[in-house]
Design a protein around this motif. Structure first.
Motif, mmCIF file in Angstrom:
data_model
loop_
_atom_site.group_PDB
_atom_site.id
_atom_site.type_symbol
_atom_site.label_atom_id
_atom_site.label_comp_id
_atom_site.label_asym_id
_atom_site.label_seq_id
_atom_site.Cartn_x
_atom_site.Cartn_y
_atom_site.Cartn_z
ATOM 1 N N ALA A 1 6.659 4.746 5.301
ATOM 2 C CA ALA A 1 5.874 5.976 5.190
ATOM 3 C C ALA A 1 4.755 5.816 4.170
ATOM 4 C CB ALA A 1 6.781 7.141 4.802
ATOM 5 N N GLN A 2 5.019 5.122 3.081
ATOM 6 C CA GLN A 2 3.968 4.863 2.086
ATOM 7 C C GLN A 2 2.839 4.024 2.678
ATOM 8 O OE1 GLN A 2 6.387 3.050 -0.957
ATOM 9 N NE2 GLN A 2 6.676 4.973 -2.082
ATOM 10 N N ALA A 3 3.209 3.048 3.504
ATOM 11 C CA ALA A 3 2.182 2.229 4.167
ATOM 12 C C ALA A 3 1.350 3.076 5.117
ATOM 13 C CB ALA A 3 2.844 1.085 4.916
ATOM 14 N N ALA A 4 1.988 4.007 5.824
ATOM 15 C CA ALA A 4 1.253 4.889 6.739
ATOM 16 C C ALA A 4 0.274 5.774 5.972
ATOM 17 C CB ALA A 4 2.229 5.741 7.541
ATOM 18 N N MET A 5 0.674 6.207 4.770
ATOM 19 C CA MET A 5 -0.212 7.031 3.953
ATOM 20 C C MET A 5 -1.507 6.295 3.602
ATOM 21 S SD MET A 5 1.015 10.112 3.351
ATOM 22 C CE MET A 5 1.212 9.979 5.125
ATOM 23 N N ALA A 6 -1.432 4.976 3.540
ATOM 24 C CA ALA A 6 -2.621 4.188 3.217
ATOM 25 C C ALA A 6 -3.599 4.110 4.381
ATOM 26 C CB ALA A 6 -2.214 2.779 2.792
ATOM 27 N N ALA A 7 -3.173 4.572 5.546
ATOM 28 C CA ALA A 7 -4.015 4.484 6.742
ATOM 29 C C ALA A 7 -4.586 5.833 7.152
ATOM 30 C CB ALA A 7 -3.207 3.896 7.893
#
Length: 309
Positions: A242-248
């Motif tokens: 989810a943190q990685a998705a926030m970066a996108a």
């Protein structure tokens, strides 16, 4: 002689006024045609500028259906642009900059990325991705006939084919749009709702909502072209993914739900060109795996279709 010249000038002036008025009345329609042909609002505006210049120099004294004629002019311009794009392998500019006036009463400036994203949402990202895989002639036949109800006998001369061949081209394009070669996921409706929720949460920056959509042991794999990075990326766990998705979040505005190899996924396609695909694996209503694909060879192997369920 002077009287005849004056009459001719008056007639030409009247035709120009009529053309100007009709072009403005039909501008929204003409822009819609150009956008679906090109997948880029900035390129659509370029097409309208070119079409206006061509139309303003033409003799329209024998034109009975001015609206249909303008649609044809715009379609031909777009067809030439698509063919040039195929030949040169060009992509649109990442930035949209102010340009010259595109015809009578055109507002100043050019479409910004936010306008591009809104337009893509309204038409459908997946549809634009599929249209970009078609040949220029197939795209024209499908767009004009299926989206704007232009008869095949009017389309055929534009692509130098018979009406029967134009019909076949539109039919092939229609099958590509619907994704006829891969059996659809039997739970596609549920999968699509999960994919839509994932995209909405990413766009809104809703971290908690994202975590609820992910299986606790979810894994994410991203190929080397996504970031880019020297090695593929592997992440595990709902919070980390989810943190990685926030970066996108920035990419998410050019992303939409699509049918990828028969099940719901996401495609990122700025200016109508596929750049990244997210393939999901589901268990019940949770995402267990995310495969993020950006390498051109891998993208070309995917069957993208419109998830119209």
């Amino acid at each position: 002689m002077d009287e005849h010249i004056a009459q001719g000038q008056t007639q030409t002036h009247a035709q120009t006024l009529t053309l100007t008025q009709r072009f403005e009345e039909d501008r929204s329609h003409l822009r819609a045609v150009a956008y679906r042909m090109l997948g880029s609002l900035s390129e659509a505006e370029d097409a309208l500028q070119d079409a206006w210049l061509r139309a303003s120099r033409a003799d329209i004294s024998d034109v009975e259906n001015l609206g249909g004629w303008l649609t044809t002019v715009v379609a031909r311009v777009c067809l030439n642009m698509l063919r040039t794009r195929r030949t040169r392998g060009e992509d649109p500019l990442d930035e949209v900059t102010p340009d010259a006036d595109t015809g009578p009463d055109q507002e100043e400036g050019r479409p910004d990325p936010e306008q591009e994203a809104v337009m893509a949402d309204s038409v459908g990202h997946a549809l634009l991705v599929v249209l970009d895989t078609l040949s220029p002639a197939e795209r024209l036949a499908f767009v004009l006939h299926d989206m704007f109800a232009v008869p095949f006998d009017q389309i055929a001369p534009m692509i130098e084919r018979t009406p029967a061949t134009a019909r076949q081209m539109a039919s092939r394009a229609r099958r590509r749009v619907k994704g006829g070669t891969t059996a659809p996921d039997p739970d596609l409706s549920r999968r699509r709702r999960v994919a839509e929720a994932f995209l909405a949460a990413t766009r809104e920056g809703n971290f908690e909502a994202l975590v609820t959509l992910l299986h606790p042991d979810v894994v994410l794999r991203a190929d080397k072209a996504v970031v880019p990075s020297p090695e593929p990326i592997f992440l595990g766990g709902a919070v980390t993914v989810a943190q990685a998705a926030m970066a996108a979040i920035g990419r998410a505005r050019f992303t939409g739900v699509a049918l990828i190899n028969g099940t719901a996924g996401l495609t990122m396609a700025p200016y109508g060109r596929l750049r990244v695909a997210l393939r999901f694996t589901f268990a019940d209503d949770m995402i267990t795996e995310i495969d993020v694909i950006a390498e051109p060879a891998r993208l070309s192997e995917l069957e993208i279709a419109v998830a119209d369920v």
